[in-house]
Design a protein around this motif. Structure first.
Motif, short mmCIF file in Angstrom:
data_model
loop_
_atom_site.label_atom_id
_atom_site.label_comp_id
_atom_site.label_asym_id
_atom_site.label_seq_id
_atom_site.Cartn_x
_atom_site.Cartn_y
_atom_site.Cartn_z
N GLU A 125 0.85 -1.19 0.00
CA GLU A 125 0.00 0.00 0.00
C GLU A 125 0.88 1.24 0.00
O GLU A 125 1.78 1.38 0.84
N MET A 126 0.63 2.14 -0.93
CA MET A 126 1.40 3.38 -1.02
C MET A 126 0.84 4.39 -0.02
O MET A 126 -0.35 4.70 -0.03
N ASP A 172 7.65 -5.00 -11.27
CA ASP A 172 6.53 -4.24 -11.84
C ASP A 172 5.23 -4.43 -11.06
O ASP A 172 4.16 -4.67 -11.61
N VAL A 173 5.34 -4.28 -9.73
CA VAL A 173 4.16 -4.44 -8.87
C VAL A 173 3.26 -3.22 -8.95
O VAL A 173 2.03 -3.34 -9.01
N VAL A 174 3.86 -2.05 -8.93
CA VAL A 174 3.12 -0.80 -8.86
C VAL A 174 3.25 -0.06 -10.20
O VAL A 174 4.36 0.18 -10.66
N PRO A 175 2.15 0.32 -10.84
CA PRO A 175 2.21 1.03 -12.12
C PRO A 175 2.66 2.48 -11.94
O PRO A 175 2.56 3.04 -10.84
N GLY A 230 -2.53 5.85 -1.03
CA GLY A 230 -3.72 5.17 -0.56
C GLY A 230 -4.07 3.95 -1.37
O GLY A 230 -4.87 3.12 -0.92
N GLN A 231 -3.49 3.80 -2.55
CA GLN A 231 -3.75 2.62 -3.37
C GLN A 231 -2.90 1.45 -2.90
O GLN A 231 -1.78 1.63 -2.43
N SER A 232 -3.43 0.23 -3.06
CA SER A 232 -2.66 -0.97 -2.75
C SER A 232 -2.59 -1.85 -3.98
O SER A 232 -3.50 -1.84 -4.82
#
Length: 259
Positions: free
Chosen positions: A169-170, A241-244, A250-252
């Motif tokens: 989670e960012m 490449d987990v997170v675009p 707040g995005q996971s």
């Protein structure tokens, strides 16, 4: 045919089987086979609402896959947050309140049971005591009556079983970037992380901020992110490449890999 000899052999075999069935229970009660002594209480109600959030950095434990199978750890077990995400099996031991049949529960560490140094003889979470403050539903699996209050238990570390991949989670804002790592199987607790941006292409070690929130780099805003995760048992995973690149706070995101 010597029927007396045959009867003796059958009786001996029956005793052997009975002892074999009792060994795991006796071993647990005696603290053997990796089991250690501690105590347990509960906090919150049957819904688990009061067990959300906490000192490990997790949020909605239902959404994050932990549900009600959770515990807060005393200071000695919490280890300044390094134990967050670890899994434990507990058995009620040597109490008239213990549920019959030797029922056990398996829980994930998601919170801290804080010390109260003004009450050194009353607070079970003061160091060096080992204590589990369970969600109420988990406590009720161990006892016949929640009014037991504090019960002696034996416990051991066990592998974590989780559904799906490791999740990230960012967190943060325009001045600070953090990453919460959760839903980690295997050892469960993470001892090191590194991140790589899609533009810079270089691995950078992350430092743990608190609980299982790790410091990122605001220069990675707008970049796709890959992670290297090292669990407390030394096993490591590279998750590409987990997170675009268009991620937002707040995005996971769920990786395809898992321990």
């Amino acid at each position: 045919m010597d029927t007396s000899a045959s009867s003796s052999q059958v009786a001996a075999a029956a005793v052997a089987v009975a002892m074999a069935l009792l060994v795991p229970i006796l071993s647990a009660a005696a603290g053997g086979d990796g089991w250690e002594d501690a105590h347990a209480t509960f906090y919150g109600d049957e819904t688990g609402g009061e067990t959300m959030q906490g000192a490990c950095g997790y949020g909605d434990l239902f959404q994050q896959g932990y549900g009600l199978e959770t515990t807060a750890l005393s200071v000695a077990l919490f280890n300044e947050g390094w134990s967050c995400g670890g899994c434990y099996e507990l058995l009620c031991h040597d109490s008239t309140y213990c549920a019959p049949g030797g029922a056990t529960v398996r829980v994930t560490a998601t919170n801290l049971c804080p010390a109260n140094y003004s009450k050194p003889n009353e607070n079970w979470c003061n160091p060096p005591l080992r204590h589990f403050d369970l969600s109420k539903p988990m406590f009720l699996r161990l006892v016949t009556d929640f009014r037991a209050g504090i019960i002696p238990v034996t416990y051991r570390r066990v592998p974590c079983a989780k559904r799906g991949g490791i999740r990230f989670e960012m967190k943060g804002n325009q001045w600070w970037v953090g990453v919460l790592v959760f839903n980690v199987a295997g050892a469960g607790d993470v001892k090191a992380m590194a991140v790589k941006g899609s533009q810079d292409g270089q691995w950078a070690d992350m430092s743990r901020n608190w609980g299982q929130i790790w410091n990122g780099d605001k220069r990675h805003v707008g970049q796709g992110l890959s992670f290297r995760v090292v669990a407390s048992d030394g096993r490591a995973l590279v998750l590409d490449d987990v997170v675009p690149p268009a991620w937002a706070f707040g995005q996971s995101f769920e990786a395809s890999g898992q321990f």
